[in-house]
Write an enzyme that holds these catalytic residues in place. Structure first.
Site, PDB file in Angstrom:
ATOM      1  N   ASP A 125      -4.862   3.230  -1.727  1.00 15.46           N
ATOM      2  CA  ASP A 125      -5.965   3.441  -0.789  1.00 15.46           C
ATOM      3  C   ASP A 125      -6.545   4.841  -0.979  1.00 15.46           C
ATOM      4  O   ASP A 125      -5.895   5.843  -0.651  1.00 15.46           O
ATOM      5  CB  ASP A 125      -5.473   3.292   0.653  1.00 15.46           C
ATOM      6  CG  ASP A 125      -5.235   1.839   1.034  1.00 15.46           C
ATOM      7  OD1 ASP A 125      -6.154   1.033   0.853  1.00 15.46           O
ATOM      8  OD2 ASP A 125      -4.129   1.525   1.518  1.00 15.46           O
ATOM      9  N   MET A 178     -12.386   3.826  -0.628  1.00 16.94           N
ATOM     10  CA  MET A 178     -13.030   3.956   0.685  1.00 16.94           C
ATOM     11  C   MET A 178     -13.712   5.319   0.725  1.00 16.94           C
ATOM     12  O   MET A 178     -13.302   6.235   1.451  1.00 16.94           O
ATOM     13  CB  MET A 178     -11.984   3.804   1.798  1.00 16.94           C
ATOM     14  CG  MET A 178     -11.481   2.391   1.937  1.00 16.94           C
ATOM     15  SD  MET A 178     -10.077   2.243   3.076  1.00 16.94           S
ATOM     16  CE  MET A 178      -8.729   2.590   1.937  1.00 16.94           C
ATOM     17  N   MET A 200      -9.227   7.529   0.170  1.00 14.77           N
ATOM     18  CA  MET A 200     -10.055   7.854   1.335  1.00 14.77           C
ATOM     19  C   MET A 200     -10.603   9.275   1.203  1.00 14.77           C
ATOM     20  O   MET A 200      -9.931  10.155   0.659  1.00 14.77           O
ATOM     21  CB  MET A 200      -9.231   7.737   2.620  1.00 14.77           C
ATOM     22  CG  MET A 200      -8.550   6.394   2.802  1.00 14.77           C
ATOM     23  SD  MET A 200      -7.587   6.363   4.337  1.00 14.77           S
ATOM     24  CE  MET A 200      -6.774   4.772   4.191  1.00 14.77           C
ATOM     25  N   HIS A 202      -8.451   0.926  -4.250  1.00 21.37           N
ATOM     26  CA  HIS A 202      -9.421   0.595  -3.200  1.00 21.37           C
ATOM     27  C   HIS A 202     -10.149   1.869  -2.794  1.00 21.37           C
ATOM     28  O   HIS A 202      -9.569   2.741  -2.143  1.00 21.37           O
ATOM     29  CB  HIS A 202      -8.637  -0.022  -2.027  1.00 21.37           C
ATOM     30  CG  HIS A 202      -9.464  -0.353  -0.836  1.00 21.37           C
ATOM     31  ND1 HIS A 202      -8.893  -0.653   0.399  1.00 21.37           N
ATOM     32  CD2 HIS A 202     -10.815  -0.449  -0.645  1.00 21.37           C
ATOM     33  CE1 HIS A 202      -9.854  -0.911   1.273  1.00 21.37           C
ATOM     34  NE2 HIS A 202     -11.021  -0.785   0.668  1.00 21.37           N
ATOM     35  N   HIS A 249      -1.063  -1.229  -4.458  1.00 14.97           N
ATOM     36  CA  HIS A 249      -2.369  -0.972  -3.840  1.00 14.97           C
ATOM     37  C   HIS A 249      -2.497   0.506  -3.509  1.00 14.97           C
ATOM     38  O   HIS A 249      -1.639   1.071  -2.820  1.00 14.97           O
ATOM     39  CB  HIS A 249      -2.497  -1.817  -2.572  1.00 14.97           C
ATOM     40  CG  HIS A 249      -3.854  -1.761  -1.927  1.00 14.97           C
ATOM     41  ND1 HIS A 249      -4.917  -2.538  -2.355  1.00 14.97           N
ATOM     42  CD2 HIS A 249      -4.324  -1.023  -0.888  1.00 14.97           C
ATOM     43  CE1 HIS A 249      -5.979  -2.292  -1.591  1.00 14.97           C
ATOM     44  NE2 HIS A 249      -5.645  -1.368  -0.699  1.00 14.97           N
ATOM     45  N   MET A 256     -11.422  -6.616   5.047  1.00 14.77           N
ATOM     46  CA  MET A 256     -10.690  -5.701   5.915  1.00 14.77           C
ATOM     47  C   MET A 256     -10.417  -6.383   7.258  1.00 14.77           C
ATOM     48  O   MET A 256     -11.345  -6.878   7.903  1.00 14.77           O
ATOM     49  CB  MET A 256     -11.488  -4.417   6.147  1.00 14.77           C
ATOM     50  CG  MET A 256     -11.689  -3.550   4.918  1.00 14.77           C
ATOM     51  SD  MET A 256     -10.150  -2.907   4.197  1.00 14.77           S
ATOM     52  CE  MET A 256      -9.425  -2.012   5.586  1.00 14.77           C
ATOM     53  N   ASP A 272      -6.555  -6.843   3.795  1.00 14.75           N
ATOM     54  CA  ASP A 272      -6.009  -5.497   3.973  1.00 14.75           C
ATOM     55  C   ASP A 272      -6.115  -5.125   5.451  1.00 14.75           C
ATOM     56  O   ASP A 272      -7.219  -5.009   5.986  1.00 14.75           O
ATOM     57  CB  ASP A 272      -6.790  -4.498   3.107  1.00 14.75           C
ATOM     58  CG  ASP A 272      -6.178  -3.106   3.098  1.00 14.75           C
ATOM     59  OD1 ASP A 272      -5.226  -2.856   3.855  1.00 14.75           O
ATOM     60  OD2 ASP A 272      -6.678  -2.253   2.327  1.00 14.75           O
ATOM     61  N   SER A 319       0.851  -1.192   0.000  1.00 16.98           N
ATOM     62  CA  SER A 319       0.000   0.000   0.000  1.00 16.98           C
ATOM     63  C   SER A 319       0.879   1.231   0.000  1.00 16.98           C
ATOM     64  O   SER A 319       1.648   1.465   0.941  1.00 16.98           O
ATOM     65  CB  SER A 319      -0.892   0.013   1.242  1.00 16.98           C
ATOM     66  OG  SER A 319      -1.495   1.289   1.387  1.00 16.98           O
TER      67      SER A 319
END
Length: 229
Positions: free
Chosen positions: A39, A72, A41, A70, A37, A141, A177, A12
């Site tokens: 992330d 979120m 957010m 990913h 990866h 998760m 993750d 990540s």
């Protein structure tokens, strides 16, 4: 991308040096990372802010392996096309991020990208039972999303085992993750996971000018997981 259940390590980049993303991505790939990866957010669905589509677009030229994005964020549907256009190879959305996960997964598939569905620690597997034929990956998760460096939630091991049973012989990856280390990787690998996201555990002790440490960390996690598969 051909399907296989061999262990894949997906560092990540949330744990990378933010001033050197391009070099960091190149370094982890050169040191054995299988996927990168990302992330995403939004400060709403999770208590942190990270990368918008322009950042992902900037990462893309540096990623030679596979870019796993990913999301979120909530709502998620309005942003799927932007992240697809930014260069994601796979887009993963949370089942909790909106009322229509089936529609969300259809929207991801419509962009031509691979689709993942993610579950927070408190969300039951039953919530995705009827969308399994739309997904290429289930992301479980094993921390509450929003921050790196958290401790592994062990109930995720049994959840992974049950997910593997639910998948059966379908070509669907299981990604873990949160809190992945040399200690926890064997637990989830034995339960059926094949893609392991690791941030702190990959980047700790290394740097762009000390990339060999990334390689040592990646190899240690992979070896621990493969021994348990």
């Amino acid at each position: 991308m051909s399907f296989d259940r061999s262990i894949k390590i997906a560092p990540s980049i949330l744990s990378a040096d933010f001033a050197n993303f391009g070099q960091e991505i190149q370094a982890i790939e050169a040191q054995g990372a299988d996927w990168v990866h990302v992330d995403v957010m939004d400060g709403h669905f999770v208590p942190n802010l990270t990368f918008g589509p322009p950042a992902v677009k900037a990462f893309r030229p540096h990623v030679k392996t596979f870019m796993d994005v990913h999301l979120m964020i909530a709502p998620v549907d309005p942003y799927i096309e932007a992240y697809a256009e930014a260069g994601a190879d796979m887009i993963t959305a949370h089942v909790e991020s909106g009322p229509h996960i089936h529609r969300t997964l259809q929207a991801i598939k419509a962009t031509g990208k691979m689709a993942g569905v993610s579950l927070n620690p408190g969300t039951p597997l039953e919530s995705i039972e009827h969308v399994m034929d739309l997904v290429d990956m289930v992301l479980i998760m094993t921390v509450n999303p929003g921050f790196g460096g958290q401790k592994f939630i062990h109930s995720g091991v049994e959840k992974t085992r049950r997910c593997r049973e639910m998948i059966g012989d379908r070509p669907i990856h299981i990604q873990i993750d949160g809190g992945v280390t040399t200690e926890t990787a064997p637990l989830v690998a034995a339960a059926g996971a094949d893609v392991l996201v690791a941030g702190s555990a990959v980047f700790k002790g290394g740097a762009v000018d000390k990339p060999e440490v990334y390689g040592e960390n990646i190899r240690a996690i992979r070896a621990a997981a493969e021994a348990a598969q």
